[in-house]
Enzyme design. Structure first.
Site, PDB file in Angstrom:
ATOM      1  CG  ASN A 128      33.096  28.013   5.870  1.00 38.79           C
ATOM      2  OD1 ASN A 128      33.140  27.528   7.001  1.00 38.79           O
ATOM      3  ND2 ASN A 128      33.528  28.855   5.155  1.00 38.79           N
ATOM      4  CG  ASP A 146      25.192  62.465  39.612  1.00 36.44           C
ATOM      5  OD1 ASP A 146      24.360  61.812  39.006  1.00 36.44           O
ATOM      6  OD2 ASP A 146      25.449  63.862  39.220  1.00 36.44           O
ATOM      7  CD  GLU A 198      33.253  32.308   7.198  1.00 34.01           C
ATOM      8  OE1 GLU A 198      34.567  32.041   7.679  1.00 34.01           O
ATOM      9  OE2 GLU A 198      32.349  31.613   6.841  1.00 34.01           O
ATOM     10  CG  ASP A 247      29.262  30.525   8.275  1.00 28.69           C
ATOM     11  OD1 ASP A 247      29.615  30.147   9.408  1.00 28.69           O
ATOM     12  OD2 ASP A 247      30.142  30.830   7.526  1.00 28.69           O
ATOM     13  CG  ASP A 294      22.233  64.610  35.817  1.00 35.88           C
ATOM     14  OD1 ASP A 294      23.170  64.837  36.657  1.00 35.88           O
ATOM     15  OD2 ASP A 294      21.168  64.878  36.046  1.00 35.88           O
TER      16      ASP A 294
END
Ligand code: ATP
Ligand code: MG
Length: 872
Positions: free
Chosen positions: A707, A346, A304, A711, A614
């Site tokens: 948990n 380019d 999660e 985390d 560009d």
């Protein structure tokens, strides 16, 4: 679409259709403006009245919605369901009501919601700040003179001047157009350029076919125009559809990979959880307890925090990059930047300096001749389209040579704007005596193809193959010296017509050439070398000729032995092109479509491609590339479709950006590998415990606390530093690699869990139902502390703590979690979690087990790196 939106859209359609029909005078009256535009006071009054010219979709903005988004996710929904069940079983029907689990569950939902919300807000505001650093400007006529205004500050009634590359800053009615083609694909999905005209359109019916109306969000492909702004912001047609301009949402390999990993974990869960449920049911008998346990295990295994950690890693990377004057418009692009192994670019304005200098003006024999400069100047000065670097260079030089008087000597009658397939542009001028001439300049081949004559020493002769070859030779010789050459042609005897088109560019007289020095940026060579060293190959995709491209590339250290031209690319099949890509570093004379095709070919070969450009001609390849890079001086459309904008001229930021991207990637990858392997291992541990223990190895509430603490320990991860070794080469998500890691290190954690079980069972004799709480406390603490401490071993390929230390943030977050866990386990606080206070001596066992774990993980890591040549 809601009723309301539909109504708004229909109203907008009706209004536009009406405006399309009226005359210019009526239009000016209606919007209370004139050809001279508004004055500043009117403009600022209107800005107040109509607000900034921004479309907000109203979707993401409200606080309530963001809070809801942070709380409502599958993880929390499961938790809330469990909470509801607990409320019934523990409180309502229980003989001795206990609120602990229920409250804890609510607390977990709240905490995880708050963490997600805060992180998400931080990331969003960082992204927003970055967005605000790039502004698009537009030429507006106010008080009769033209000025640059931020697109946001444009108001209805403003008269704007538009040229190719511009985005329309609102819905507009055109009052002057010149070969104007727009791209309305934003609205219609139809990518064909659509020609637009000035003047009333009494017939127009279908909204997108109104040929004197332009829409917010479309852009000008070629030609030029003057237009009156009708509506801005949310009142525009695009605004009424509440569609934002995000065209580049769906291409990130990043999101795709995250999804595939989440899916993998969910698949595991679907297989394992029922097995765990059944094992507990068989050994313990209570189906409700077993079910609750199964559900919470499932919750515990859900990744999660993944999105939150990922987004905050990316936001962190974006902020770091902004310090180096690099703006990341789409957060996911950072990671792609690190993954990039081919950079297509380019040439002019990106690899070369923003300013190019007119070096030569010469006749068809290559001798200096000021007349050529005169003609080039008249072409550049009088054309009303986008003045690019070459036009600017011509004008600057001509002014120095005192040719400015020409501005008064001629008037422009008409023009034929530049486009990237013709590669030339023309103006029709009339002098004081009424004599008209057509002056065209453009790429040498393209000019030669329209010349019937050539002027040699003041004499006009029909052109011959020999003369053509000679002209080509002069151009090529200059090209090879790095001078880009443009040919200039003219003709006097032109048809007596009012408007001119491409067909009139024929039977022209070639008069000479202008040559430009377009030197590389000083930083280009070192930047390309640095990229090369870091595993990124630079490839040049230019519209310019081969000779110039070879010269520039030679100076920049790009291999020049194998080159392809647009014509050659055109003749190749996709397969041939894919193969050629592996060895060719220079592509010249490419059209925008060919640029896009080359980018696609690299992608087909499995490369992650960046494109830097560009111009208008770069918007297709910029979109096609995995990561589009543009510069602040680029045309609007290029800036709009790019993912990353460089604010500085210094190209070395490219390499720094790549490294930043890889660092971000490394931290995400560490987090991911750590949590998937932890979860995988846990699943086995739980299964083993479920089979052998007569009681539940943990209560749901313990799993949840574990948990959340795990985390929390990881929240410092985005801020961690990364070993230089791990970022030397481009890194891609390697799903099989992640799986392998997950299995190996997951099983190691299971081995340690089993050791912990043995200590608790045999040494402490927590081996019957009465002792269940102690056993649970012991494993509860070990579960958290082991996952937290092992972070330090996994985060680096080196010896943790000794050879390589984590960042302060990660040290703090992990240490805090260890301390909190010990406090919960060894003090009266344990009772809050349905646990007895743990026997103090267990702390020694914890330390021993941790030491064993760290040593084993270190050894395994060593072997893993030797075999797989990669770490996190
Ligand atoms: N203002 C202009 N007037 C006349 N011809 C032009 C003009 N701009 C470009 N051209 C011609 O069109 C060709 C392609 O345009 P341009 O150089 O802008 O393409 P590009 O792909 O962006 O190249 P680069 O890599 O140099 O940026 C040029 O080489 C030149 O011959
Ligand atoms: Mg260009």
């Amino acid at each position: 679409m809601s009723e309301n939106k539909n109504e708004k859209k229909q109203a907008a359609e009706k209004q536009l259709a009406e405006i399309a029909k009226i005359t210019d005078e009526e239009l000016f009256q209606r919007l209370d403006t004139c050809d001279e535009g508004l004055n500043q006071v009117e403009a600022s009054d209107r800005l107040e009245e109509y607000g900034k010219n921004i479309i907000d979709t109203g979707n993401e903005n409200s606080l309530l919605k963001r809070v809801r988004a942070a709380i409502i996710n599958p993880f929390n929904i499961v938790l809330l369901i469990v909470a509801a069940v607990t409320l019934v079983t523990d409180v309502i029907i229980a003989t001795k009501p206990s609120w602990a689990t229920f409250l804890m569950l609510i607390f977990v939902v709240a905490v995880s919601g708050i963490i997600s919300f805060v992180q998400e807000e931080k990331s969003n505001s960082a992204a927003q700040k970055l967005q605000n650093m790039i502004t698009n400007k537009i030429d507006v006529i106010r008080n009769g003179s033209s000025m640059e205004v931020n697109i946001e500050d444009v108001v209805p009634g403003d008269v704007v001047k538009l040229a190719s590359g511009d985005m329309l800053p609102g819905d507009v009615r055109f009052i002057e157009t010149k070969d104007l083609f727009t791209d309305q694909s934003q609205l219609t999905g139809e990518s064909q350029p659509i020609e637009k005209f000035a003047g009333p359109d009494p017939e127009g019916s279908d909204i997108t076919e109104l040929d004197n109306i332009g829409f917010m969000g479309s852009n000008i492909i070629s030609g030029s125009a003057k237009a009156v702004i009708l509506t801005t912001g949310n009142r525009t047609y695009l605004g009424s559809m509440a569609k934002s301009l995000n065209t580049y949402q769906d291409k990130s390999s990043f999101e795709r990979n995250i999804n595939s990993i989440s899916k993998l974990l969910i698949k595991f869960m679907i297989v394992m959880v029922p097995i765990i449920f059944i094992a507990n049911f068989i050994t313990k008998g209570s189906w409700l307890d077993s079910l609750m346990f199964g559900i919470t295990i499932a919750v515990g295994l859900m990744p999660e925090m993944l999105p939150v950690i990922m987004t905050s890693s990316l936001a962190k990377g974006a902020i770091n990059m902004s310090r180096k004057q690099t703006i990341v418009k789409r957060l996911g692009a950072i990671q792609t930047f690190g993954e990039m192994d081919v950079l297509c670019t380019d040439k002019t304005g990106t690899l070369t300096q923003d300013e190019i200098v007119l070096e030569k003006y010469m006749d068809v024999l290559g001798r200096e001749d000021k007349r050529i400069l005169r003609h080039a100047f008249m072409n550049s000065f009088f054309q009303t389209g986008l003045k690019n670097l070459m036009d600017v260079a011509i004008i600057n030089r001509a002014e120095k040579e005192e040719l400015s008087y020409l501005k008064e000597a001629y008037v422009r009658e008409d023009e034929i704007p530049f486009d990237f397939s013709r590669r030339r542009m023309s103006v029709v001028l009339r002098d004081k005596n009424g004599k008209r001439q057509l002056i065209t300049k453009g790429a040498v081949e393209e000019i030669l193809s329209i010349c019937g004559y050539i002027e040699i020493e003041g004499e006009v002769k029909p052109i011959t193959q020999e003369l053509i070859d000679n002209a080509q030779r002069i151009a090529t010789e200059n090209n090879l010296e790095g001078i880009r050459v443009i040919a200039v042609a003219q003709k006097n005897n032109i048809h007596d017509v009012e408007t001119f088109g491409v067909d009139d560019e024929s039977d022209m007289v070639l008069i000479g050439f202008v040559g430009f020095l377009d030197p590389p940026k000083p930083s280009a060579e070192s930047a390309i070398a640095a990229l090369q060293k870091n595993g990124v190959r630079t490839v040049v995709l230019t519209g310019d000729t081969e000779g110039v491209a070879i010269n520039i590339c030679g100076r920049l250290g790009i291999p020049t032995d194998y080159t392809l031209t647009g014509a050659q690319v055109e003749e190749m099949t996709d397969d041939e092109l894919n193969e050629a890509c592996e060895k060719c570093h220079i592509y010249s004379k490419l059209s925008p479509y060919q640029k896009q095709r080359v980018v696609k070919a690299f992608q087909t070969k499995g490369h992650t491609v960046g494109y830097m450009g560009d111009g208008i001609n770069d918007s297709l390849p910029l979109k096609q590339a995995d990561v589009g890079i543009s510069v602040d001086t680029a045309v609007d459309i290029a800036k709009e479709v790019a993912d990353i904008i460089l604010l500085e001229k210094d190209l070395n930021v490219l390499d720094e950006g790549v490294i930043e991207g890889r660092r971000t990637f490394a931290n995400m990858s560490k987090y991911l590998k750590m949590s998937v392997s932890g979860n995988f291992g846990n699943m086995f541990s739980v299964l083993i415990a479920s089979i052998f223990l007569p009681f539940l190895p943990l209560l749901p509430i313990h799993i949840l606390v574990q948990n959340i603490l795990n985390d929390f320990a990881q929240l410092g991860m985005p801020f961690d530093h990364v070993e230089d070794e791990s970022i030397r080469l481009p890194k891609k998500w390697n799903i099989p690699g992640i799986k392998k890691f997950m299995v190996i290190f997951g099983l190691l954690s299971t081995v340690l869990d089993v050791l912990c079980f043995l200590v608790l069972w045999f040494i402490y004799k927590f081996n019957c139902n009465d002792m269940a709480g102690f056993f649970q406390n012991g494993w509860f603490m070990f579960g958290i502390i082991s996952q937290t401490v092992v972070i330090h071993t996994i985060r680096t390929p080196k010896v943790p703590f000794i050879k390589d230390r984590a960042s302060l943030q990660l040290n703090i977050s992990t240490l805090a979690v260890v301390i909190v866990t010990l406090i919960i386990g060894f003090t009266a606080i344990a009772k809050l979690f349905d646990l007895p206070v743990m026997i103090p001596s267990y702390v020694i066992w914890l330390a021993v087990l941790m030491l064993v774990y760290t040593i084993l993980a270190q050894i395994l890591k060593h072997i893993y790196i030797r075999k797989n040549h990669e770490w996190v």
